[in-house]
Design a protein around this motif. Structure first.
Motif, short mmCIF file in Angstrom:
data_model
loop_
_atom_site.label_atom_id
_atom_site.label_comp_id
_atom_site.label_asym_id
_atom_site.label_seq_id
_atom_site.Cartn_x
_atom_site.Cartn_y
_atom_site.Cartn_z
N ALA A 12 1.01 -1.12 0.06
CA ALA A 12 0.10 -0.08 0.14
C ALA A 12 0.71 1.24 0.01
CB ALA A 12 -1.03 -0.01 1.15
N ASP A 13 2.03 1.18 0.90
CA ASP A 13 2.88 2.21 0.70
C ASP A 13 3.54 2.55 -0.68
OD1 ASP A 13 2.25 2.89 3.82
OD2 ASP A 13 3.83 1.89 4.30
N GLU A 14 3.81 1.68 -1.18
CA GLU A 14 4.52 1.78 -2.61
C GLU A 14 3.67 2.40 -3.41
OE1 GLU A 14 7.95 1.46 -5.36
OE2 GLU A 14 7.61 1.70 -3.13
N VAL A 15 2.32 1.92 -3.67
CA VAL A 15 1.28 2.63 -4.39
C VAL A 15 1.09 3.93 -4.21
CG1 VAL A 15 -1.30 2.35 -5.26
CG2 VAL A 15 0.09 0.14 -4.99
N GLU A 16 0.90 4.15 -2.90
CA GLU A 16 0.66 5.71 -2.64
C GLU A 16 1.94 6.61 -3.04
OE1 GLU A 16 -0.68 8.23 1.24
OE2 GLU A 16 -0.04 6.32 1.71
N PHE A 17 3.00 6.11 -2.61
CA PHE A 17 4.21 6.77 -3.08
C PHE A 17 4.44 6.98 -4.62
CE2 PHE A 17 8.77 6.45 -4.41
CZ PHE A 17 9.22 7.75 -3.84
N LYS A 18 4.13 5.93 -5.27
CA LYS A 18 4.46 5.80 -6.71
C LYS A 18 2.97 6.86 -7.31
CE LYS A 18 7.94 3.48 -7.54
NZ LYS A 18 9.27 4.06 -8.08
N LEU A 19 2.22 6.78 -6.73
CA LEU A 19 0.97 7.52 -7.57
C LEU A 19 1.21 9.28 -7.11
CD1 LEU A 19 -2.14 5.38 -7.00
CD2 LEU A 19 -1.06 6.31 -9.42
N LYS A 20 1.63 9.25 -6.02
CA LYS A 20 1.97 10.78 -5.51
C LYS A 20 2.96 11.36 -6.24
CE LYS A 20 1.50 11.90 -1.15
NZ LYS A 20 1.52 12.04 0.33
N GLU A 21 3.84 10.58 -6.36
CA GLU A 21 5.09 10.93 -7.22
C GLU A 21 4.54 11.64 -8.68
OE1 GLU A 21 9.55 8.98 -7.30
OE2 GLU A 21 8.14 7.88 -8.43
N ALA A 22 3.60 10.61 -9.13
CA ALA A 22 2.95 11.02 -10.41
C ALA A 22 1.79 12.29 -10.33
CB ALA A 22 2.33 9.75 -10.96
N GLY A 23 1.78 12.80 -9.25
CA GLY A 23 0.71 13.79 -9.13
C GLY A 23 -0.56 13.48 -8.62
N PHE A 24 -0.81 12.18 -8.17
CA PHE A 24 -2.15 11.64 -7.79
C PHE A 24 -2.17 11.57 -6.23
CE2 PHE A 24 -1.24 9.73 -11.94
CZ PHE A 24 -2.49 10.33 -12.80
N GLU A 25 -3.12 12.28 -5.90
CA GLU A 25 -3.47 11.98 -4.42
C GLU A 25 -4.58 11.25 -4.09
OE1 GLU A 25 -1.57 13.30 -1.82
OE2 GLU A 25 -0.37 14.46 -3.09
N PRO A 26 -4.74 10.51 -2.83
CA PRO A 26 -5.86 9.53 -2.70
C PRO A 26 -7.03 10.43 -2.00
CG PRO A 26 -4.10 9.25 -1.00
CD PRO A 26 -3.56 10.00 -2.08
N ARG A 27 -8.08 9.88 -2.33
CA ARG A 27 -9.30 10.44 -1.59
C ARG A 27 -9.18 10.01 -0.13
NH1 ARG A 27 -14.24 10.08 -5.66
NH2 ARG A 27 -13.67 11.69 -7.30
N GLY A 28 -8.80 9.02 -0.11
CA GLY A 28 -8.92 8.17 1.40
C GLY A 28 -8.16 7.12 1.43
#
Length: 116
Positions: free
Chosen positions: A50-66
């Motif tokens: 989960a941390d890796e998904v969050e990190f890689k998506l944040k790196e690409a400019g995507f923030e989670p809704r939750g």
């Protein structure tokens, strides 16, 4: 394939997620366009996935809704059009999202995950 979806799947694969499956659910629910379902081997592995998904998506400019279930056996990352579910094996079997969303199309991810 959707860029956000590709990043999430590659992130899971890079950390050795087990049984990664993508369901295109937009025709059967308004919750999201895609569900990504995977499992890890331990609580630590599930958290790392989960941390890796969050990190890689944040790196690409995507923030989670939750993000839900951080200390549980199922972590859900909600990115609006994509919802990522990371389970321990017993929890995945118990909730059986693949059966619940049986009418959804299964997306072939073979072209984006690394081959052993």
């Amino acid at each position: 394939m959707d860029k956000k979806l590709e990043i999430a799947v590659k992130a899971l694969d890079s950390k050795k997620a087990i049984n990664i499956e993508v369901k295109k659910v937009d025709a059967v629910t308004v919750l999201a366009d895609y569900f990504v379902i995977a499992n890890g081997t331990s609580n630590t592995h599930v958290r790392a996935l989960a941390d890796e998904v969050e990190f890689k998506l944040k790196e690409a400019g995507f923030e989670p809704r939750g993000i839900e279930g951080v200390s549980a056996d199922w972590i859900l990352l909600d990115y609006g059009d994509i919802i990522i579910h990371v389970f321990l094996p017993d929890a995945r079997e118990h909730y059986n999202l693949e059966k619940l969303w049986l009418d959804a199309e299964t997306v072939d991810i073979g072209s984006i995950i690394e081959k052993d």
